[in-house]
Design an enzyme around this catalytic site. Structure first.
Site, PDB file in Angstrom:
ATOM      1  N   GLY A   1       0.675  -1.135   0.011  1.00  0.00           N
ATOM      2  CA  GLY A   1       0.125  -0.127   0.025  1.00  0.00           C
ATOM      3  C   GLY A   1       0.888   1.204  -0.085  1.00  0.00           C
ATOM      4  N   ASN A   2       0.111   2.315   0.213  1.00  0.00           N
ATOM      5  CA  ASN A   2       0.737   3.684   0.602  1.00  0.00           C
ATOM      6  C   ASN A   2       0.210   4.676   1.446  1.00  0.00           C
ATOM      7  OD1 ASN A   2      -0.999   5.554  -1.139  1.00  0.00           O
ATOM      8  ND2 ASN A   2      -0.614   3.893  -2.572  1.00  0.00           N
TER       9      ASN A   2
END
Ligand code: CTP
Length: 405
Positions: A214-215
């Protein structure tokens, strides 16, 4: 955060409705974002939240009438020195008094002396909101330049529900900050009749049922784009990946998880849009294999992680752009911001590219942002550090100008 010298001065008027408790959160959000707030409740408001709460949260004494501390002439001074008066909640009675220019308590007197922008956020039962007296009063206040927000729809004080709820404190503070930055006239409905599609948040690419790539995108810039577009009259579709914020009132919100889901939702919605803004942080790659069960650590060395490429949603939407449609991309860069931004604008083929410098404590998970907005004709508009709503408004200014060409 204590308000420093030069902090914007806000009078927070609170009239006597159950939603007064939500004004505590409005006050906290304003003071935490560096505003100097004086609370002016009506006598009736103190039945819901006491003076001690307002004084403790604002750091200023509180009075409801014009007689306390008369030597300081508070009924004139407060209105004269404010940069913004925000009344939340504004009851039917308070608005009726304001229409008639009454000065029978400190809040009404402050409204009479205020030369700054005034925003009212009504909250009441639907019957009161729809009564011809209130309808006329709201129209009169709006004619005089006061920004009277529409109440939200939802659960009211009792078991009933309908239009009459105070909008979410986060939304109220966003409006307050925009009015401080642009004035009431800066919020004209120039996007009315336009359909805008915005992506927000960050995609998550699952490795197994418990892990993902993810980020750090929080979705706040996309939310600011949605809220500002709504208040400028647009029909808003918000495609949100893993955002923990509540739905902006009035937007159609489509929640997605992965880049592939965002791709499908954006492609479907973009077709009928006047403007598309890709503010989401989309994963460029996803794991080639998604395990159905949790990967165990076992005894041997881990297998290398094999990634495959995701579709570039912005590039696809730009390639399929209809005449007159405006497509905006965002770019997160850690270095060589302008050169990388120019190259990205060309490779994506969008009309505008908002380039953010990101890194530790920059761009992500904050309420503020700064950026350079590029276009193919050589525009490089620097938007100084400020609320994400201010950057959003600048994006809509540019989009609106292009839509009306
Ligand atoms: N974007 C997209 N689809 C992807 C990746 C990015 O639509 N698969 C969009 C983003 O929403 C953003 C723009 O493209 O509007 C730029 O995203 P950014 O992460 O800055 O650039 P990338 O294309 O991922 O390029 P790089 O990682 O090489 O900088």
């Amino acid at each position: 955060m204590a308000a420093g010298p030069g902090a914007p001065r806000v009078v927070l008027g609170v009239s006597g409705g159950i939603a007064a408790y939500k004004a505590c959160e409005v006050l906290r959000l304003l003071t935490e974002s560096g505003h100097d707030v004086v609370v002016v409740p009506t006598e009736a408001a103190l039945n819901f939240v006491g003076a001690a709460t307002w004084e403790a949260l604002s750091g200023h004494p509180v009075s409801t009438d014009v007689w306390s501390d008369a030597a300081a002439v508070p009924h004139v001074r407060l209105g004269q020195s404010a940069d913004l008066v925000l009344v939340a909640p504004a009851t039917a009675d308070l608005m009726a008094r304001a229409v008639h220019g009454r000065a029978d308590d400190l809040l009404a007197a402050t409204l009479l002396t205020a030369r700054c922008p005034v925003v009212m956020a009504p909250a009441m039962h639907t019957e009161m909101w729809e009564h011809p007296a209130t309808v006329d009063n709201v129209a009169a206040l709006r004619r005089r330049g006061i920004l009277v927000l529409d109440p939200a729809v939802g659960r009211l004080t009792g078991s009933d529900s309908g239009r009459g709820r105070l909008p979410d404190p986060v939304e109220l503070v966003a409006v307050a900050r925009r009015v401080l930055a642009r004035g009431v006239d800066g919020l004209r409905p120039d996007l009315s009749g336009r359909r805008v599609v915005i992506s927000a948040g960050g995609t998550r690419e699952p490795l197994d049922p418990v892990r993902y790539l993810g980020n750090r995108s929080s979705g706040r810039q996309g939310w600011a784009l949605a809220q500002t577009a709504l208040s400028r009259g647009a029909e808003v579709v918000l495609v949100a990946a893993n955002v923990s914020l509540g739905d902006p009132a009035g937007a159609k919100v489509i929640r997605v998880g992965t880049a592939a889901q965002m791709h499908d939702a954006m492609r479907a919605e973009a077709a009928a849009a006047d403007a598309v803004v890709m503010a989401a942080a989309v994963a460029d790659f996803r794991p080639a294999v998604r395990h159905d069960t949790k990967v165990k650590k076992g005894g041997s060395d881990p297998e290398p992680l094999v990634l495959v490429r995701n579709a570039d949603i912005l590039a696809e939407i730009s390639a399929d752009k209809r005449p007159g449609q405006v497509v905006v991309g965002f770019a997160a860069e850690t270095n060589d911001v302008l050169a990388n931004g120019r190259a990205k604008l060309a490779s994506k083929g969008c009309d505008l590219l908002v380039v953010n410098e990101v890194g530790d404590r920059r761009g992500f998970e904050t309420a503020d942002n700064e950026a350079v907005i590029l276009d193919a004709d050589g525009l490089a508009l620097e938007v100084p550090r400020g609320p994400k709503e201010a950057l959003a408004d600048t994006v809509w200014d540019l989009v609106s100008a292009r839509l009306s060409r």
